[in-house]
Design a protein around this motif. Structure first.
Motif, PDB file in Angstrom:
ATOM      1  N   SER A  13      -3.988   4.486  -9.767  1.00 56.33           N
ATOM      2  CA  SER A  13      -3.035   4.116  -8.717  1.00 56.33           C
ATOM      3  C   SER A  13      -3.339   2.703  -8.222  1.00 56.33           C
ATOM      4  CB  SER A  13      -3.142   5.100  -7.549  1.00 56.33           C
ATOM      5  OG  SER A  13      -2.547   4.519  -6.399  1.00 56.33           O
ATOM      6  N   THR A  15      -2.068   0.999  -5.755  1.00 57.25           N
ATOM      7  CA  THR A  15      -2.143   0.870  -4.289  1.00 57.25           C
ATOM      8  C   THR A  15      -3.544   1.228  -3.808  1.00 57.25           C
ATOM      9  OG1 THR A  15      -1.132   3.054  -4.273  1.00 57.25           O
ATOM     10  CG2 THR A  15       0.279   1.205  -3.689  1.00 57.25           C
ATOM     11  N   LEU A  16      -4.078   2.309  -4.388  1.00 55.71           N
ATOM     12  CA  LEU A  16      -5.428   2.723  -3.989  1.00 55.71           C
ATOM     13  C   LEU A  16      -6.459   1.719  -4.509  1.00 55.71           C
ATOM     14  CD1 LEU A  16      -5.236   6.607  -4.502  1.00 55.71           C
ATOM     15  CD2 LEU A  16      -5.037   5.317  -2.380  1.00 55.71           C
ATOM     16  N   GLY A  38      -0.968   2.019   2.215  1.00 53.61           N
ATOM     17  CA  GLY A  38       0.144   2.663   2.891  1.00 53.61           C
ATOM     18  C   GLY A  38      -0.375   3.799   3.728  1.00 53.61           C
ATOM     19  N   LYS A 100       1.155  13.975  -2.721  1.00 53.45           N
ATOM     20  CA  LYS A 100       0.938  13.513  -4.099  1.00 53.45           C
ATOM     21  C   LYS A 100       0.607  14.711  -4.983  1.00 53.45           C
ATOM     22  CE  LYS A 100      -1.199   9.494  -4.917  1.00 53.45           C
ATOM     23  NZ  LYS A 100      -2.351   8.555  -4.968  1.00 53.45           N
ATOM     24  N   ASN A 174       9.344   4.011  -0.135  1.00 54.73           N
ATOM     25  CA  ASN A 174       8.175   3.204  -0.420  1.00 54.73           C
ATOM     26  C   ASN A 174       8.436   2.632  -1.813  1.00 54.73           C
ATOM     27  OD1 ASN A 174       5.688   2.168  -1.057  1.00 54.73           O
ATOM     28  ND2 ASN A 174       4.577   4.095  -0.970  1.00 54.73           N
ATOM     29  N   TYR A 323       6.668  -0.499   5.197  1.00 55.81           N
ATOM     30  CA  TYR A 323       6.485  -1.524   4.174  1.00 55.81           C
ATOM     31  C   TYR A 323       7.603  -2.547   4.241  1.00 55.81           C
ATOM     32  CZ  TYR A 323       3.897   2.453   2.287  1.00 55.81           C
ATOM     33  OH  TYR A 323       3.057   3.519   2.129  1.00 55.81           O
TER      34      TYR A 323
END
Ligand code: PMP
Ligand code: GLU
Length: 397
Positions: A13, A15-16, A38, A100, A174, A323
């Protein structure tokens, strides 16, 4: 070591990964401002924490039913009725370890090789990979910034083929922050009626809407689609509970039974204490949610204004989530220090190096001429971070 083709087909991921990188740089002493994660910067509400403490003290620390305790299922049923006008029973609810995980479980029980899943872009980074892991094919339905990043009903219709199994709808979105009005959502729903295509409605940002915009999802505006929709939601964003890992699905009982069976063979139940805390989050006082959203709205106004003041950047005002997804089309191809910054990843890397600001490249969401910034951070950080981005952009040629 030989790993499966399945795991080699996906990426971590982003974003992570970027959030972790920003944290690591901070730990090394760099003054990084993070627009990556996020994740609400607010603390979990106190009444929720107290409910968890009570659960621990009462010894509620053992396995629970796999798909969640009845008390939490009832709280979710109450919320769906109250907020969305949708009626479900306990056999139609499964609680998992975050939305998720809910999405992952759903994909595993619904999709396989030969299936196609429509994913509108810009999309949340995890949708394509969650679909790829099942052997199914993500079909990206591009939306344009000139159309406000909204799916056009005719384009949705054209994307549906014989192999289409489902479409994932995420409003507010998102990364774009775009939200569909009830009338717009109804138009999308009408395209789907009678097609046998499932809707996965990712409603995780439901509570984070601005300018008095009402929330809408497919089953709430089009009852005919309710039996073909799985609503996905969770507590991470609405109640600042990202670390507690509670998400849920509401939908047809056969799908929910399959999700529960799968979960019985992987995670078993979601955390018992977090389940008790979630009951309080859903049934308790919602004042904190409203306060949080008001603050996000103020930040949205500031960050949009500050981004639009930077030559080469244009930014739409999002209607929800936390966002912004500004276009950097005017910046691609500029040079800095002998390097041409041709992609959103180049720009994100440059901003991290030059400006000590972490952002996510738009390419990860399917739009390489954009960046994503999360404004779930303090107003002071927004002001300081935007000063830095502005200066770094002015330095490029
Ligand atoms: N859907 C979307 C669109 C998201 O941005 C996220 C990220 N938090 C999730 C689902 C998953 O949230 P969680 O697993 O924390 O419930
Ligand atoms: N969903 C959040 C984000 O997009 C958190 C990280 C993740 O789960 O991807 O940043």
């Amino acid at each position: 070591m030989k790993l499966t083709d399945r795991i080699n087909a996906i990426k971590p991921s982003p974003t992570l990964a970027i959030t972790m990188k920003a944290n690591a740089l901070r730990a090394e002493g760099r003054d990084i401002i993070g627009f990556g994660a996020g994740e609400p910067d607010f603390d979990t509400p106190d009444n929720v924490k107290q409910a968890a403490i009570r659960a621990i003290e009462a010894g509620f620390t053992k396995y629970t039913p796999v798909g969640g305790i009845d008390e939490l299922k009832d709280a979710i049923i109450g919320k769906l009725e109250r907020d969305n006008g949708l009626s479900y029973n306990r056999t139609q609810i499964a609680v998992s370890c975050g939305a998720k995980h809910t999405l992952y479980n759903l994909a595993q029980v619904l999709f396989e090789e030969g299936d196609e899943v429509i994913i509108p872009s810009p999309y949340w980074v995890s949708y394509p990979d969650i679909v790829i892991l099942t052997g199914a094919k993500p079909v990206i339905l591009e939306t344009k910034s000139s159309e406000g990043f909204k799916i056009q009903p005719a384009h949705l219709e054209a994307a549906i083929g014989e192999r289409t199994r489902a479409v994932i709808i995420n409003s507010p979105s998102n990364p774009s922050g775009v939200a569909y009005s009830p009338a717009e959502m109804e138009k999308l729903a009408n395209v789907l009626v009678g097609k046998g295509v499932l809707v996965i409605s990712d409603d995780i940002y439901e509570k984070i809407l601005y300018d008095g915009m009402p929330f809408a999802n497919v089953p709430s505006v089009c009852p005919a689609m309710k039996d073909l929709t799985v609503v996905v939601n969770g507590l991470s964003k609405s109640h600042a509970m990202t670390g507690w890992r509670i998400g849920y699905a509401a939908g047809p009982a056969d799908i929910i039974a399959a999700v529960t069976k799968l979960q019985s063979q992987n995670t078993s139940n979601p955390n018992s204490i977090a389940q008790k805390a979630s009951v309080e989050a859903l049934n308790g006082d919602q004042a904190v949610v409203i306060t949080m959203v008001r603050e996000f709205e103020k930040r949205r106004n500031v960050i949009v204004e500050r981004l639009n003041a930077i030559p080469g950047i244009t930014c739409m005002a999002p209607q929800g989530a936390f966002y912004v997804f500004p276009s950097i089309a005017g910046l691609l191809g500029r040079k800095q220090g002998g390097k041409v910054l041709t992609t959103s990843a180049d720009w994100a890397a440059y901003l991290l190096e030059e400006a000590n600001v972490a952002v996510i490249p738009g390419g990860e969401f399917g739009h390489d001429d954009h960046l994503r910034l999360s404004y779930a951070t303090s107003m002071a950080n927004i002001e300081k971070g935007l000063d830095r981005i502005h200066a770094a952009v002015m330095k490029s040629k």
